[in-house]
Enzyme design. Structure first.
Site, PDB file in Angstrom:
ATOM      1  N   ASP A 238       0.866  -1.279  -0.051  1.00 51.89           N
ATOM      2  CA  ASP A 238      -0.027   0.080   0.096  1.00 51.89           C
ATOM      3  C   ASP A 238       0.937   1.269  -0.095  1.00 51.89           C
ATOM      4  O   ASP A 238       1.749   1.424   0.895  1.00 51.89           O
ATOM      5  CB  ASP A 238      -0.800   0.164   1.273  1.00 51.89           C
ATOM      6  CG  ASP A 238      -1.916  -1.003   1.298  1.00 51.89           C
ATOM      7  OD1 ASP A 238      -2.035  -1.667   0.328  1.00 51.89           O
ATOM      8  OD2 ASP A 238      -2.564  -1.134   2.349  1.00 51.89           O
ATOM      9  N   ASP A 397     -13.381  -4.109  -0.971  1.00 51.97           N
ATOM     10  CA  ASP A 397     -13.102  -3.931   0.187  1.00 51.97           C
ATOM     11  C   ASP A 397     -14.394  -4.306   1.174  1.00 51.97           C
ATOM     12  O   ASP A 397     -15.111  -3.332   1.483  1.00 51.97           O
ATOM     13  CB  ASP A 397     -12.746  -2.611   0.431  1.00 51.97           C
ATOM     14  CG  ASP A 397     -11.483  -2.002  -0.487  1.00 51.97           C
ATOM     15  OD1 ASP A 397     -10.483  -3.049  -0.185  1.00 51.97           O
ATOM     16  OD2 ASP A 397     -11.455  -1.110  -1.302  1.00 51.97           O
TER      17      ASP A 397
HETATM   18  O1  1PR Z   1     -10.821   2.714  -4.932  1.00 47.49           O
HETATM   19  O2  1PR Z   1     -10.124   2.116  -7.394  1.00 47.49           O
HETATM   20  O3  1PR Z   1      -9.303   4.236  -5.938  1.00 47.49           O
HETATM   21  O4  1PR Z   1      -8.640   1.799  -5.167  1.00 47.49           O
HETATM   22  C1  1PR Z   1      -8.156   2.164  -3.949  1.00 47.49           C
HETATM   23  C2  1PR Z   1      -7.341   0.841  -3.509  1.00 47.49           C
HETATM   24  O5  1PR Z   1      -6.802   1.172  -2.321  1.00 47.49           O
HETATM   25  C3  1PR Z   1      -8.178  -0.196  -3.185  1.00 47.49           C
HETATM   26  O6  1PR Z   1      -7.743  -1.280  -3.740  1.00 47.49           O
HETATM   27  C4  1PR Z   1      -8.285  -0.177  -1.665  1.00 47.49           C
HETATM   28  O7  1PR Z   1      -8.384  -1.579  -1.520  1.00 47.49           O
HETATM   29  C5  1PR Z   1      -6.910   0.310  -1.324  1.00 47.49           C
HETATM   30  N1  1PR Z   1      -7.207   1.020  -0.150  1.00 47.49           N
HETATM   31  C6  1PR Z   1      -7.556   2.246   0.024  1.00 47.49           C
HETATM   32  N2  1PR Z   1      -7.409   2.663   1.215  1.00 47.49           N
HETATM   33  C7  1PR Z   1      -6.754   1.804   2.045  1.00 47.49           C
HETATM   34  C8  1PR Z   1      -6.408   1.706   3.403  1.00 47.49           C
HETATM   35  O8  1PR Z   1      -5.838   0.828   3.741  1.00 47.49           O
HETATM   36  N3  1PR Z   1      -6.570   2.684   3.998  1.00 47.49           N
HETATM   37  N4  1PR Z   1      -5.817  -0.331   1.363  1.00 47.49           N
HETATM   38  C9  1PR Z   1      -6.412   0.710   1.080  1.00 47.49           C
HETATM   39  C10 1PR Z   1      -6.217  -1.710   1.083  1.00 47.49           C
HETATM   40  C11 1PR Z   1      -5.849  -3.522   2.098  1.00 47.49           C
HETATM   41  C12 1PR Z   1      -4.715  -4.549   1.422  1.00 47.49           C
HETATM   42  C13 1PR Z   1      -3.798  -5.171   2.224  1.00 47.49           C
HETATM   43  C14 1PR Z   1      -4.487  -6.440   2.800  1.00 47.49           C
HETATM   44  C15 1PR Z   1      -3.585  -7.113   3.555  1.00 47.49           C
HETATM   45  N5  1PR Z   1      -5.291  -2.355   1.900  1.00 47.49           N
HETATM   46  O9  1PR Z   1      -4.101  -3.977   0.317  1.00 47.49           O
HETATM   47  O10 1PR Z   1      -2.554  -5.118   1.666  1.00 47.49           O
HETATM   48  O11 1PR Z   1      -5.557  -6.249   3.827  1.00 47.49           O
HETATM   49  O12 1PR Z   1      -2.999  -6.867   4.564  1.00 47.49           O
HETATM   50  P1  1PR Z   1      -2.387  -7.580   5.837  1.00 47.49           P
HETATM   51  O13 1PR Z   1      -1.683  -8.653   5.265  1.00 47.49           O
HETATM   52  O14 1PR Z   1      -1.540  -6.743   6.565  1.00 47.49           O
HETATM   53  O15 1PR Z   1      -3.483  -7.864   6.742  1.00 47.49           O
HETATM   54  P2  1PR Z   1      -9.712   2.835  -5.770  1.00 47.49           P
END
Ligand code: 1PR
Length: 547
Positions: A238, A397
């Protein structure tokens, strides 16, 4: 530097191929008109996407006779993925379109009643003990395709071809063919790590054609790996700008990426390119970058993520996915930019797949509102149409919503009975889709979303889980099983991995096609190698880094 010519017929994301060729010491020159083909000593035909699209582009640009002439003159020729398919008479993907007809046969689609299609991941290219452009029985190669040519022993060999094969869900198919000056692979050597680079080198330096069909030396043939598609382990980064304006890899707890301390700064776990290189060297099967905030105060063409991709794709030879902000938008100068244009920028910078989050939810809601009619204008449809379904991932998500047994009848969503009851003892739940990084929850469930995006042409689901993200408590197996049974395309399990046994558990207890980890790797708790070693000990087939 010796030169290799690549045929440019707008085949999409070929940056990785250029990088792989340069990595093994050759220079790439593009061929952009049929009369230039005659200058080529070594010619490569890259291929992505749809059989009909690829062949009709080639035919319309007048390349087919020039390519045939190059081959007939005995000059080295290599074709990749749809490029291999182009050698056959045709494909059921587009029956109206003819291939080059160098191989008598037609491609068919994998049966998706028992397995996910497309076939995505690392599989074999086995040659019955014979040399074939440095393919090795201990190595795995990266495939991504829905159509294949079934292998029937002796059939292609009778036409003079050497054949390498792989098996997916009981179907054994042609992974590569070679004859004389021609070699073609269904897999992507440029995305197959060190094993793929070896193969490209064997084509470019001529050693592959020379040794074709000779017995493999015992030192190579004796080292093998368990056959079949491996369990894919994906490292996810991320990425966002921190408060100092630097682009950093961060990681949230249930999507909150700020420190718990008073200053609430953005957690900084390292530099994106460095971490991607580290995970590649540890054996990650893919690397995913999620641009989790839109740090777009600059023109689109300069977004820092493009540079990250350019740099990463020069040294990391496994598939790269980029997500975040892929939707129709307006640039800083007021120009309208389509999601397809944004995806194109990413592909040109080295991405192999793009991942769409919020925009997919909005598009899926509109799909149901229109009575399940495809509009043809969504980002998913546009990008899949231009680059193929395999290039489009939808990142989901979801959040759990509990339902008491008494309220089940009026719940209009796809519910499951859960082994983990809610705070008031609710025994049922459904998974609500969210948008904008989890900040907005929709009255729309994961089954609705994933079925709609599959219909639109998405090739793979990246299934996060906000409740599990960053908890180190293991994947949400109930969520994964629900989505797996709703769609035929591959699903990547994400969120919650805290130790190697969580990876083993998700592969053993669900039919997930891949498992992704983030914090576990960034915090240095386990390496990708340790996770894979554990999986291998548990009897699961994994790809070991063979550099
Ligand atoms: O909506 O098309 O602009 O895409 C935004 C992207 O950013 C989406 O794929 C969304 O999942 C991601 N995203 C947005 N905000 C966050 C955040 O964390 N605040 N992250 C975010 C998503 C989840 C995974 C993470 C897994 C594994 N993060 O990427 O890597 O949950 O984590 P872990 O193994 O540590 O538990 P758009």
């Amino acid at each position: 530097m010796p030169t290799v010519h690549l045929l440019d017929y707008v085949a999409g994301n070929v940056r990785s191929l250029v990088n792989a060729i340069e990595k093994v010491g050759y220079e790439v020159e593009w061929i952009s008109s049929p009369d230039q083909v005659a200058q080529a000593e070594r010619l490569i035909l890259p291929g992505v996407g749809h059989f009909g699209h690829c062949l009709s582009q080639l035919a319309a640009a007048g390349y087919l006779p020039a390519v045939r002439k190059h081959i007939d003159e005995g000059k080295p020729f290599m074709s990749i993925c749809v490029g291999l398919q182009a050698l056959f008479n045709g494909s059921s993907e587009d029956p109206a379109c003819s291939g080059l007809g160098m191989i008598d046969g037609s491609l068919t689609r994998f049966d998706d009643s028992t397995k996910a299609v497309p076939h995505i991941g690392w599989n074999d290219a086995r040659t019955a003990g014979l040399q074939f452009y440095d393919l090795r029985p201990a190595s795995k190669y990266y495939y991504v395709h829905s159509y294949n040519y079934p292998y029937r022993e002796g059939e292609l060999e009778a036409q003079g071809w050497s054949v390498a094969t792989a098996t997916y869900g009981g179907e054994t198919f042609v992974g590569a063919v070679a004859r004389g000056n021609v070699v073609a692979t269904q897999f992507h050597p440029e995305k197959s790590g060190v094993a793929g680079l070896r193969m490209i080198r064997a084509f470019l330096d001529g050693s592959g054609a020379k040794s074709l069909g000779q017995p493999l030396p015992a030192s190579v043939s004796e080292v093998t790996t368990a056959p079949g598609l491996t369990r894919r382990v994906i490292a996810c980064l991320d990425v966002r700008t921190n408060d100092q304006g630097d682009l950093v890899v961060t990681k949230g707890d249930q999507y909150d990426v700020r420190e718990k301390s008073d200053d609430r700064g953005v957690r900084n776990l390292g530099k994106p390119v460095e971490l991607a290189e580290r995970y590649y060297a540890q054996g990650a099967d893919e690397v995913t970058f999620l641009n989790i905030t839109s740090f777009r105060d600059c023109p689109l063409a300069d977004v820092p993520m493009l540079e990250i991709l350019r740099l990463t794709s020069k040294t990391v030879f496994v598939p790269l996915t980029i997500g975040g902000g892929i939707r129709d938008t307006v640039d800083t100068d007021g120009t309208r930019v389509s999601a397809l244009d944004i995806a194109t920028m990413y592909f040109k910078s080295g991405a192999d797949k793009v991942s769409i989050g919020s925009d997919a939810v909005t598009a899926a809601e509109a799909y149901y509102a229109a009575g399940k009619q495809l509009s043809g204008t969504t980002a998913i449809e546009q990008i899949a149409g231009a680059y193929g379904n395999q290039a489009v991932v939808v990142s989901v998500d979801p959040k759990r919503v509990y339902v008491a047994a008494a309220n089940l009848a009026e719940c209009k969503h796809s519910t499951i009975r859960t082994a983990f009851p809610g705070p008031n003892g609710e025994e049922y739940c459904w998974y609500a889709c969210t948008i904008k990084g989890g900040r907005e929850t929709r009255d729309f469930d994961v089954v609705q979303l994933t079925q709609a995006v599959e219909a639109m042409g998405c090739g793979e689901i990246l299934l996060n889980c906000i409740d599990k993200d960053g908890t180190n408590s293991g994947y949400d197996l109930e969520l994964i099983s629900q989505v797996k049974s709703a769609v035929h395309i591959p699903v990547i399990a994400s969120s919650g991995a805290g130790n190697p046994s969580h990876f083993a558990e998700v592969f053993e207890k669900t039919t997930t096609d891949a498992a992704l980890g983030a914090g576990i790797f960034h915090r240095g708790e386990y390496t990708v190698t340790e996770v894979k070693d554990y999986l291998a000990k548990e009897g699961l087939v994994v790809r070991q880094f063979d550099g």
